[in-house]
Motif scaffolding. Sequence first.
Motif, PDB file in Angstrom:
ATOM      1  N   UNK A 142    -108.526-161.013 -16.060  1.00 11.72           N
ATOM      2  CA  UNK A 142    -108.308-162.106 -15.051  1.00 11.72           C
ATOM      3  C   UNK A 142    -106.831-162.427 -15.177  1.00 11.72           C
ATOM      4  N   UNK A 143    -106.647-162.590 -16.316  1.00 11.56           N
ATOM      5  CA  UNK A 143    -105.294-162.996 -16.419  1.00 11.56           C
ATOM      6  C   UNK A 143    -104.210-162.382 -15.721  1.00 11.56           C
ATOM      7  N   UNK A 144    -104.661-160.926 -15.519  1.00 18.64           N
ATOM      8  CA  UNK A 144    -103.605-159.868 -14.838  1.00 18.64           C
ATOM      9  C   UNK A 144    -104.093-159.546 -13.599  1.00 18.64           C
ATOM     10  N   UNK A 145    -104.965-160.519 -12.985  1.00 19.84           N
ATOM     11  CA  UNK A 145    -105.364-160.610 -11.626  1.00 19.84           C
ATOM     12  C   UNK A 145    -106.019-159.154 -11.355  1.00 19.84           C
ATOM     13  N   UNK A 146    -106.705-158.376 -12.293  1.00 22.03           N
ATOM     14  CA  UNK A 146    -107.326-157.290 -11.873  1.00 22.03           C
ATOM     15  C   UNK A 146    -106.226-156.269 -11.380  1.00 22.03           C
ATOM     16  N   UNK A 177    -106.969-152.154 -20.110  1.00 17.59           N
ATOM     17  CA  UNK A 177    -107.459-153.038 -21.060  1.00 17.59           C
ATOM     18  C   UNK A 177    -108.758-151.994 -21.557  1.00 17.59           C
ATOM     19  N   UNK A 178    -108.621-151.786 -22.780  1.00 17.97           N
ATOM     20  CA  UNK A 178    -109.757-150.801 -23.128  1.00 17.97           C
ATOM     21  C   UNK A 178    -109.989-151.050 -24.637  1.00 17.97           C
ATOM     22  N   UNK A 186    -115.740-160.479 -24.041  1.00 21.91           N
ATOM     23  CA  UNK A 186    -115.336-161.617 -23.174  1.00 21.91           C
ATOM     24  C   UNK A 186    -113.765-161.816 -23.049  1.00 21.91           C
ATOM     25  N   UNK A 187    -113.171-161.320 -24.367  1.00 20.37           N
ATOM     26  CA  UNK A 187    -111.776-161.314 -24.246  1.00 20.37           C
ATOM     27  C   UNK A 187    -110.994-160.325 -23.299  1.00 20.37           C
ATOM     28  N   UNK A 188    -111.795-159.199 -22.986  1.00 19.36           N
ATOM     29  CA  UNK A 188    -111.428-158.219 -22.265  1.00 19.36           C
ATOM     30  C   UNK A 188    -111.513-158.608 -20.848  1.00 19.36           C
ATOM     31  N   UNK A 246     -99.933-153.910 -26.559  1.00 18.05           N
ATOM     32  CA  UNK A 246    -100.761-154.833 -26.986  1.00 18.05           C
ATOM     33  C   UNK A 246    -101.911-154.277 -27.857  1.00 18.05           C
ATOM     34  N   UNK A 247    -102.184-154.335 -29.131  1.00 21.83           N
ATOM     35  CA  UNK A 247    -103.427-154.121 -29.786  1.00 21.83           C
ATOM     36  C   UNK A 247    -103.864-155.565 -30.326  1.00 21.83           C
ATOM     37  N   UNK A 248    -104.968-155.955 -29.675  1.00 17.62           N
ATOM     38  CA  UNK A 248    -105.580-157.067 -30.289  1.00 17.62           C
ATOM     39  C   UNK A 248    -106.690-157.122 -31.146  1.00 17.62           C
ATOM     40  N   UNK A 249    -106.466-157.665 -32.305  1.00 17.71           N
ATOM     41  CA  UNK A 249    -107.572-157.556 -33.254  1.00 17.71           C
ATOM     42  C   UNK A 249    -108.120-158.925 -33.240  1.00 17.71           C
ATOM     43  N   UNK A 250    -109.382-159.002 -32.507  1.00 20.50           N
ATOM     44  CA  UNK A 250    -110.324-160.193 -32.396  1.00 20.50           C
ATOM     45  C   UNK A 250    -110.752-160.822 -33.739  1.00 20.50           C
TER      46      UNK A 250
END
Lengths: 358, 477, 342
Positions: B13-17, B23-24, B6-8, B92-96
């Motif tokens: 979407x936030x970066x308009x694809x 995003x991986x 979901x986050x991905x 960015x490395x996001x740690x959900x």
Amino acid sequence: MYRKGIMLLFSMLLLAGCWDERLYKNASVVTLVGVDGYVGAYKGYYAYPNTAAQQNEVIEADGISPRDVRNQANLKVEQTIDLSELSTILVSDQTVREPLYDILDIYFRNPQNPISIKIAVTEGDVKPFIELTKDLAGGSGDYYERFMESTEENTIFPKLDLQTVGSMLFEQTIDIALPYIQLSEDKKHAVAAGVTLFSGQRFTGTVLTPKQSLTMLLLMNQPSKQARMSYMWKHDGKAMPITAEVIHIKRQWTVNEELKRIDMDYLIEVEIEEFAHDHLYKDPIFKEVQQLIQNQMQAEFEEVLRILQGQQSDTLGIGRYIRAYHPKMFQKDWHTIYASLQLVPSVQVKIIRTGVLR
Amino acid sequence: MDKVEYMMKSLQKAFYHSSDLTVRQIDWHEGDTAILCFYASLVDAKEVQKILDTIYARLDTEKPFWSETLLTTLDNFALPQAIERVCQGETLVILPDMGKMLTLAIPNEVRRNLEEPNNEHILRGSHEGLVERADTNLTLIRKRVNNPALVVKSFTIGQQTNTKAYYLYMDGVIKPETLKEMEKRIADIKIDYFYSIGQLSDALEDSVLSPFPQLLNTEHPDRVVAHLVEGKVVVMTNISPSALIGPVTFFSFYQTPDDYNSRVVVGSFYKIVRLLSFVTAVFLPAFYIAVISFHFEVLPLELSNQVKNDVNDIPYRPLIEALILEIIMELIRESSIRLPQSVGQTIGIVGGLVIGDAIVSAGLVSNLMVIVVALTAISSYVVPSVELNSTIRMLRFPFMLLASLFGFLGIVVGVVILLIHLISLTSLKQPYFSPIVPFQPKAVYKIFLRWPFIRPTVQVTSFQPPKDEKGKNEDTP
Amino acid sequence: MNFSLSKAQFFLLLFIIQTGVVYISFQTPLIIYSQHSAWFVFILASLFHYGLLFFFERYYQSFFLNGFFRWVYLIYWLLITAVLIAYMGYVLASWVLPQTPEWLVVMLIVGLSLYANLVRPETVINIGVMLIPIIFLFVIFLMLAVPDLTWSNLFPVEWNHTKQIMAGMIHSMYAFFGIEMYLIYRPFLKQDLQVKGKPLLIYQLVLFIFYFLSVVFTQMFFALEEIQLIPEPIMYILKSQEVNFVKRLDIFFIYIWLSWSIVTVMIYGLSFRVLYLSKKRKHPKRSIVIYHLLLAILPLFVMQFQRIEFVKNSIHYVLIVFTILLPMMIICWNKWRGKRVS
């Protein structure tokens, strides 16, 4: 609306502007003017360069006044006659018998006319003097300007321009002496023939020879770059020419108010420029030569002063001197007083150099 | 749908694809997953991999500050911040699971070499030039001023583009009112999309419609430093090699580093020559037009004959004649700038020699007019500053028009208008035409001469004369 | 109005007011009336002027203008400026622009003054700086006339005609018109600056030498009979000089004089502003525009030979009243009442 208004104003300016525009290409630049005749019947000559033919055109016109003559001349030229580059005015010796200012007024009054220009008096009609410049490649006015300037440097013509002439015309206390030119025998050159003496505004009719005008300039303490005099020195039955050049002049006028007498002491320092006999280091020769020059000059000074007084022509400016430093002696009608003055010149000549030879 | 996926999706979407966005999903410590997010175009991927390897190794040792290095930080996750950072070229490395994000600031170094600025050639002195990268530029300046009093403040321009920009000043040297004024103007900038230095200078200048530039534009770091120590503010952006300097005076546009790199007498001589060139560049054609069509009596006789010969058969009025040549001149200039250098020279020769010669033999313009226009063009290029030099070339047209309308009167009127404008003009609310206004007789010689001992001078701040006439204004900081 | 002046600015302002417009022409009446002793009379007049400056410096604080006198001065300046502009237009028309309509020249002059007076006051105060080099040029090129001078024109100096000396003194006033501005601008000088003593002496000396040279040159260059016909002697001297590169210096210098005079007109406009706006007014801009509108209209009535002559022959009496007598009266009265400029 506001913008339109500005545009309108601007274009009006552009259309109506240039009131005082005088395009150079549309002007016939006159460099030499000749004046002949008298009040009511003047004759004028205007010479301007024709650029295409590398020649000078001369326009001749008649009129009742100098300005009217110019208007008449304008009718004969395809462009406008423009006198702002004028460099010489020639006036015939008949015309200057009448007051000189009559013909000069237009040059002083009009701001476009230059007043740092030359003026000269011609022998007889002006016409041949103007016509001889027709075939010159340079401008006609330049020719006379150069001619007069070089003669000024030889201390024959006094250094004058229109402004100084005008200034003296207005003054009682000094008179002018204008350059006098003749035609050469082949009628192709102008020849410097001394100066014309004026008394007040009018020409007296007397002309000083070049030698006399040089003497007059020495009396005025105005030696120019060169002022040379030649005399014959008789020695042992042989005649030997001497030429001396004036280096310095010291002038001292002493006025005796009661006797109306002016002692004019001149100390003239000269350099010997020509003396084929040489041996000036020998004292007797040196003394003799010095004495000879002194005597000759003394005689010339006396003669010139006699002529000047006889013609009531105070070219030396004695009046100016008297008015400034002896105001009691000065009177309104200066010329008659001047004629009755007792002028006593005394010349002392000193040879200070002899060239590079001894 | 699980949380990570979901986050991905929402990030995409936030970066308009955008295609260059990566995003991986990656594996993290002890079976956790993390999301890697960066712009492939902005990030130096090899370096990122190296740092990530270090961090993996650290994670295993269970050190409390495993995430902190010179290039990385650990923050709480928030989407707007995340977007901002990615846009600035960070990885960015996001740690959900932890609700945190690790940022790696390793942007891709895209910059050109430090070349000598093309429009400001100098003979001696430093040949380094600023580039289109703010940090490199700051390096160049810090290298010259090793002093903490050199303050760098950053701000962003463009509500949409968020371009990074800096303003620099020397604390203790700069007058507080100067700084306040600059800060106020920077705060007032309202630009959505910022892409050109011109936008910035328009926003910072006092009167945009004046023909005179009120901020000095330079690409020379040594020039920037010289102005910094005189108490001026310098504004630099991340997108342009130009630094904007203010407040400046009219005469600072006439200085070049060469004046101070060469010898005193030589420097002073060329300074005077340059200032005189202002007079010829602006007034010469107007003067010629006025003489030819109004006041030809000022010409001496010998010269007047030549001039008369020359202009006699020209069909146009002098103004038109001058305009023809001036416009040809400007065309040649424009074309030689736009063309590659090798062709540019050819154009110069064709334009200068061929057209110049042909136009005279065709009888459209006179020889003298060619001389006048060429002289004017040369004089106008003497000015070291590009902005002022185009200003000067433009200024002569109104003067030519005025001269053709009223002759010298027109020129006098033009000069007075120009002077009133210059005297009342301000740069950051400070007098532009100093030291003429306010009049400081003791500072005037500095316009013309370069003094042996270079003492930095602080520009006057107001139209009021200084309190103590002995020259408080020229205090060494 | 809020501005302050340094010493250099203050004296520059005064210098431009005092020399503008009249510099090329005031010599003629002076020499006509005092003949050969003009130069000597001018020295006397300068001494008087120096004394006046001292007096003004000592008592300037008492020069308080009440509402009535403020209006008197405003109107006086308006009329004086109108006359100056008319004279400028007349000189331009007779020397260089015979065809250009007078209203256009007047409009140009007034337009420039209006522009300068609508921006901040410092502009007018400082624009005179640009004139310094060209004023120097004026003097340098006058020096070219030295070989043509006749020294004996300076003599004899006549003492016994008191009437002649008085007439000369009165006509020397042209050289010193506008000195009342000293009182107007003196309060704006920075508080701690000293003017008394050396600065005042230097100013007086510069002004004196500048004018004295022109008087002496005119006197030596022209014959007395001649000067009566020449209204702008300095221009005439320059006209008769020829240098290598320029044949007619007067054409340049008439325009230099014009720009100089335009600045004088601007300063009169500034004085109007200073005095009129010393009280709070509702529409400061509007009043400046109206002042200039009047300036554009009034001169057109004066620009004729006879009217210019009339003004020239009578204005020095007006000058004496407004630049010497009235300020002295006001100062004495205020001194007696004990009122001062704050």
